[in-house]
Scaffold this motif. Structure first.
Motif, PDB file in Angstrom:
ATOM      1  N   ILE A 201       3.009   0.002  12.457  1.00  0.00           N
ATOM      2  CA  ILE A 201       2.795   1.445  12.482  1.00  0.00           C
ATOM      3  C   ILE A 201       3.618   2.115  11.385  1.00  0.00           C
ATOM      4  N   GLY A 202       4.882   1.705  11.262  1.00  0.00           N
ATOM      5  CA  GLY A 202       5.734   2.262  10.211  1.00  0.00           C
ATOM      6  C   GLY A 202       5.173   1.977   8.831  1.00  0.00           C
ATOM      7  N   ALA A 203       4.779   0.724   8.625  1.00  0.00           N
ATOM      8  CA  ALA A 203       4.289   0.326   7.306  1.00  0.00           C
ATOM      9  C   ALA A 203       3.037   1.120   6.951  1.00  0.00           C
ATOM     10  N   TYR A 204       2.120   1.263   7.915  1.00  0.00           N
ATOM     11  CA  TYR A 204       0.881   1.980   7.616  1.00  0.00           C
ATOM     12  C   TYR A 204       1.117   3.474   7.461  1.00  0.00           C
ATOM     13  N   LEU A 205       2.133   3.982   8.135  1.00  0.00           N
ATOM     14  CA  LEU A 205       2.454   5.400   8.012  1.00  0.00           C
ATOM     15  C   LEU A 205       2.697   5.762   6.550  1.00  0.00           C
ATOM     16  N   TRP A 206       3.531   4.970   5.903  1.00  0.00           N
ATOM     17  CA  TRP A 206       3.827   5.261   4.502  1.00  0.00           C
ATOM     18  C   TRP A 206       2.700   4.778   3.603  1.00  0.00           C
ATOM     19  N   ALA A 207       2.080   3.652   3.983  1.00  0.00           N
ATOM     20  CA  ALA A 207       1.029   3.098   3.123  1.00  0.00           C
ATOM     21  C   ALA A 207      -0.120   4.088   2.978  1.00  0.00           C
ATOM     22  N   VAL A 208      -0.501   4.734   4.069  1.00  0.00           N
ATOM     23  CA  VAL A 208      -1.661   5.626   4.022  1.00  0.00           C
ATOM     24  C   VAL A 208      -1.345   6.876   3.212  1.00  0.00           C
TER      25      VAL A 208
ATOM     26  N   GLY B 142       1.455   7.396   1.244  1.00  0.00           N
ATOM     27  CA  GLY B 142       2.163   7.163  -0.008  1.00  0.00           C
ATOM     28  C   GLY B 142       1.269   6.540  -1.065  1.00  0.00           C
ATOM     29  N   SER B 143      -0.016   6.376  -0.742  1.00  0.00           N
ATOM     30  CA  SER B 143      -0.960   5.822  -1.716  1.00  0.00           C
ATOM     31  C   SER B 143      -2.122   6.799  -1.823  1.00  0.00           C
ATOM     32  N   PRO B 144      -2.995   6.599  -2.794  1.00  0.00           N
ATOM     33  CA  PRO B 144      -4.130   7.541  -2.906  1.00  0.00           C
ATOM     34  C   PRO B 144      -5.091   7.448  -1.722  1.00  0.00           C
ATOM     35  N   HIS B 145      -4.862   6.495  -0.815  1.00  0.00           N
ATOM     36  CA  HIS B 145      -5.840   6.219   0.222  1.00  0.00           C
ATOM     37  C   HIS B 145      -6.147   7.420   1.106  1.00  0.00           C
ATOM     38  N   ALA B 146      -5.124   8.238   1.409  1.00  0.00           N
ATOM     39  CA  ALA B 146      -5.325   9.336   2.354  1.00  0.00           C
ATOM     40  C   ALA B 146      -6.340  10.359   1.853  1.00  0.00           C
ATOM     41  N   ASN B 147      -6.600  10.351   0.540  1.00  0.00           N
ATOM     42  CA  ASN B 147      -7.620  11.265   0.009  1.00  0.00           C
ATOM     43  C   ASN B 147      -8.978  11.036   0.650  1.00  0.00           C
ATOM     44  N   GLN B 148      -9.179   9.829   1.195  1.00  0.00           N
ATOM     45  CA  GLN B 148     -10.486   9.501   1.752  1.00  0.00           C
ATOM     46  C   GLN B 148     -10.798  10.291   3.009  1.00  0.00           C
ATOM     47  N   PHE B 149      -9.782  10.747   3.709  1.00  0.00           N
ATOM     48  CA  PHE B 149     -10.084  11.515   4.912  1.00  0.00           C
ATOM     49  C   PHE B 149      -9.400  12.873   4.942  1.00  0.00           C
ATOM     50  N   ILE B 150      -8.520  13.149   3.985  1.00  0.00           N
ATOM     51  CA  ILE B 150      -7.979  14.503   3.888  1.00  0.00           C
ATOM     52  C   ILE B 150      -8.350  15.027   2.509  1.00  0.00           C
ATOM     53  N   PRO B 151      -9.267  15.974   2.442  1.00  0.00           N
ATOM     54  CA  PRO B 151      -9.707  16.447   1.134  1.00  0.00           C
ATOM     55  C   PRO B 151      -8.612  17.278   0.463  1.00  0.00           C
ATOM     56  N   GLY B 152      -8.713  17.417  -0.842  1.00  0.00           N
ATOM     57  CA  GLY B 152      -7.767  18.269  -1.555  1.00  0.00           C
ATOM     58  C   GLY B 152      -6.969  17.516  -2.594  1.00  0.00           C
TER      59      GLY B 152
END
Lengths: 415, 331
Positions: A110-117, A119-129
């Motif tokens: 959970i910790g690793a994915y918290l930062w991975a999501v 801290g990488s461009p990946h979160a753009n896939q579900f949070i626009p902006g």
């Protein structure tokens, strides 16, 4: 032996092993000798003051110096540090409170994915902006955040299951970890939260906020080297904080309550220990350590996928805690170091060595079996692939012959 | 699943229902057989035999080895099908049973009487050791540890019932063998002297010992019976799904344990009911989850469903559906 003599002897040993490691950068053994110096120091008959100074000298000066010669050493040291932090976290749950948690790696994930999501461009896939990746400075915010998230998930898991009997609890935590892994593995649809089995990359590294200061002093270090040193010191700091927190907790009212629950739950209730609250607290504290170190792990690895968070890892950490001695802080540290070295250096070293022998076509003369050509060894036989066997043997043998571990806690020794 | 033209979701659901039920029943019998090993050992020792999943895998490997040896001896085509099946099943059961007994003697018996966590940790160690031990053995022996069951001609046939339901002979074999075994077990536990001894030890080992029941031998017998049932499940698993590897026991093992808890641990009919329920539930989840959520969540969530069921049961009905028959003294 008088104290100055001990200190001089130790310094000679450290200097010797460091020289060996410096001149033979390929040698696993030389580096093991350097690492062994800390264990030696733990047992050395010297004052706490001298031990602290010598220990920090080795950790803060010698290891980084060696590491700047051979970055592999630092890599190993960081791995060891991460596992020490995990083992200390699990030690609280298993060792202090006496609850077997077989899904500890879930919190790490959970910790690793918290930062991975984020801290990488990946979160753009579900949070626009297009806010992501977050700037490196957010790393420290997430480190703090992960402690809260870890504590929260630990408590959330603990709340329903802590009334269960011990071995049921073990299976439920195992199930929880499998659920977390399955979710991480499959949540690439309908919304791509985790990118599924393909994993997430590139994950942002922590900020090099001190680089201008180093340049001010005229130190020009290449970024790659600087990062490996940086991670080393970061891990050292986290482990140090965790050790301090754990020690303070152990000797506090809370720690005594935990041990009371471990020894006899009914008696603890009778003495007015709020059992459920204390168990929850233990779960939460252990989980928050794992979660925080997960953030660091993600930043160090740059790429993570669900493969790093299997049941195998949970058992590995459990083996560390048990090998060292349940409920013992030095034990957890020793166990984590020992098992990590076994995994990363000894088993791999043995595999390489066997492969070398196989290729050179060496012939082994056994007294009874006659000559055995190593070239005939099946290619499948590689010690590095049999870590489960080693862990399994460690667990069984420790339980039968020394259930209190190699470095048992004081109370265990007094029994 | 995107809805097909002219079909509503309900039509599809009804269309595949018989097949789903069949899958669920086959899976359910397998879980029930494995769950019995967990539940019987838990009944007499109050201890989760974590390595039971490896005993199950061992059965699968013994089965494949016997078939491969028969094949290389050229006997696979000449021997009578029933003889082949009997040989495979009996060898698998006996070797698995003996392995479970050896496990108890080496890794568990020295620890009985100590804290329960100690024995559980030893069992986890044994499980890991056996996984890699099996891998090592097969790697040295066959140079691979992913083994395929040789195809048996008489098992590869299908019996068509309707257009939507085809019963493979393999599934029929699983169902019939498991049913016969479960009936046999019921008679063994309830009607024979040894079965009575097992029940006596499960109820109260101290009193049983005073009544002249050799407790240690009964425990060994329980491990043998549980191991043999696990081995049978392994052979059937191998025949049904073909591919086995040393690590393929972990997930079925955990699920079978879930089934045992579902039915009430220590409770033999409970394990059968729990196994069947879990098998059906899983088959339904695998087929209908994607239909119900319009493709958002698919069959890959069947494990999640099984584990969530375990967690929910333990929270709301910790003694299982049929109630556990474990003595309360240590609870």
């Amino acid at each position: 032996m008088s104290q100055p003599l001990v200190i001089i002897g130790f310094c000679v040993y450290v200097a010797g092993s460091c020289l060996l490691a410096y001149f033979f950068p390929q040698s696993v053994l030389a580096f093991l000798l350097v690492e062994g110096s800390l264990l030696l120091l733990y047992y050395a008959p010297a004052s706490d003051m001298a031990k602290t100074i010598l220990g920090s000298l080795v950790l803060l000066v010698l290891l980084p110096l060696l590491g700047s010669v051979n970055a592999y050493y630092l890599e190993i040291a960081v791995q060891i540090g991460i596992f020490i932090a995990l083992a200390l976290g699990l030690n609280i749950v298993v060792g202090f409170v006496g609850l077997l948690n077989l899904g500890f790696v879930a919190f790490f994930a959970i910790g690793a994915y918290l930062w991975a999501v984020f801290g990488s461009p990946h979160a753009n896939q579900f949070i626009p902006g297009g806010f992501f990746p977050l700037s490196p400075n957010w790393f420290f915010v997430f480190l703090i955040l992960s402690i809260l998230v870890g504590a929260l998930t630990g408590a959330l898991l603990g709340l329903p299951v802590l009334r269960l009997r011990g071995d049921y609890l073990a299976i439920v935590t195992l199930g929880f970890a499998e659920v977390v892994r399955a979710l991480v593995n499959n949540l690439d649809k309908p919304i791509n939260l985790t990118n599924g089995p393909r994993g997430i990359a590139p994950i942002g590294k922590p900020p090099l906020f001190f680089k201008p200061w180093l340049e001010f002093f005229g130190l020009e270090i290449a970024d790659a080297k600087l990062y490996s040193l940086y991670f080393y010191f970061l891990v050292l700091l986290i482990v140090f904080v965790i050790i301090v927190v754990t020690r303070r907790l152990e000797n506090s009212r809370i720690g005594r309550a935990w041990k009371a629950i471990r020894e006899d739950e009914i008696a603890a209730v009778a003495m007015g220990v709020p059992v459920v609250r204390m168990k929850l607290l233990g779960f939460a504290v252990g989980a928050s350590f794992a979660c925080a170190v997960g953030v660091l792990f993600a930043a160090k690895q740059v790429f993570i996928n669900p493969e790093s968070f299997t049941f195998m890892e949970s058992i590995g950490v459990l083996a560390m805690v048990i090998l060292g001695g349940m409920g013992s802080i030095p034990g957890a540290i020793l166990g984590a170091t020992g098992v990590t070295i076994l995994n990363l250096q000894l088993l791999k070293g043995l595999s390489l060595w066997l492969n070398g022998l196989r290729q050179s076509g060496a012939v082994l003369s056994l007294p009874l079996l006659g000559d055995l050509s190593l070239a005939n060894l099946p290619a499948q036989f590689e010690p590095a692939k049999y870590e489960r066997m080693v862990f399994g043997l460690i667990l069984i043998l420790m339980m039968i012959f020394r259930p209190q571990g190699v470095l048992p806690s004081k109370q265990e020794r007094q029994k | 699943m995107p809805s097909l033209k002219g079909f509503t979701g309900l039509d599809i659901a009804l269309e595949i229902l018989p097949q789903v039920l069949l899958d669920g029943i086959v899976l359910g019998f397998m879980y029930a057989l494995i769950a019995l090993g967990y539940t019987m050992v838990y009944g007499v020792l109050e201890f989760i035999n974590f390595a039971h999943s490896e005993i199950f895998v061992l059965g699968a490997f013994v089965g494949v080895e016997v078939l491969l040896l028969l094949e290389s001896a050229g006997q696979l085509a000449t021997l009578h099908p029933a003889a082949i099946l009997l040989l495979v099943i009996v060898t698998g059961m006996v070797i698995s049973g003996l392995a479970a007994m050896a496990l108890e003697r080496i890794a568990y018996r020295p620890l009985m009487g100590g804290p329960r966590l100690v024995a559980l940790i030893s069992a986890i160690g044994a499980s890991f050791f056996l996984q890699d031990g099996l891998r090592l053995f097969e790697s040295l022996w066959r140079n691979t540890f992913y083994l395929n069951y040789p195809s048996l001609e008489f098992l590869d046939k299908n019996i068509p019932i309707t257009a939507a339901l085809v019963i493979p002979v393999k599934s029929l074999l699983v169902i019939i063998t498991a049913l016969l075994t479960l009936i046999g077990l019921h008679i063994f536990v309830n009607k024979t002297k040894m079965g009575t001894a097992i029940r006596a030890v499960a109820q109260d080992p101290d009193t049983a010992s005073l009544m002249g029941v050799p407790v240690n031998r009964v425990i060994a017998l329980t491990f043998f019976v549980g191991g043999a049932l696990g081995g049978l499940a392994g052979v059937l698993f191998g025949i049904h799904y073909s591919l086995v590897n040393p690590y393929s026991g972990f997930v079925p093992g955990i699920k079978a344990f879930t089934a045992a808890v579902l039915g009430g641990i220590g409770n033999i009919p409970g394990a059968m009911v729990g196994g069947m329920l879990l098998g059906l539930l899983e088959a339904f989840a695998a087929s209908y989850l994607s239909l119900m959520t319009d493709g958002a969540f698919g069959a890959e969530y069947k494990d999640v469903v099984a584990f969530l069921v375990l967690i929910l049961i333990l929270i709301f009905r910790p003694k299982g559906l049929l109630g556990e028959t474990v003595r309360e003294s240590k609870a």
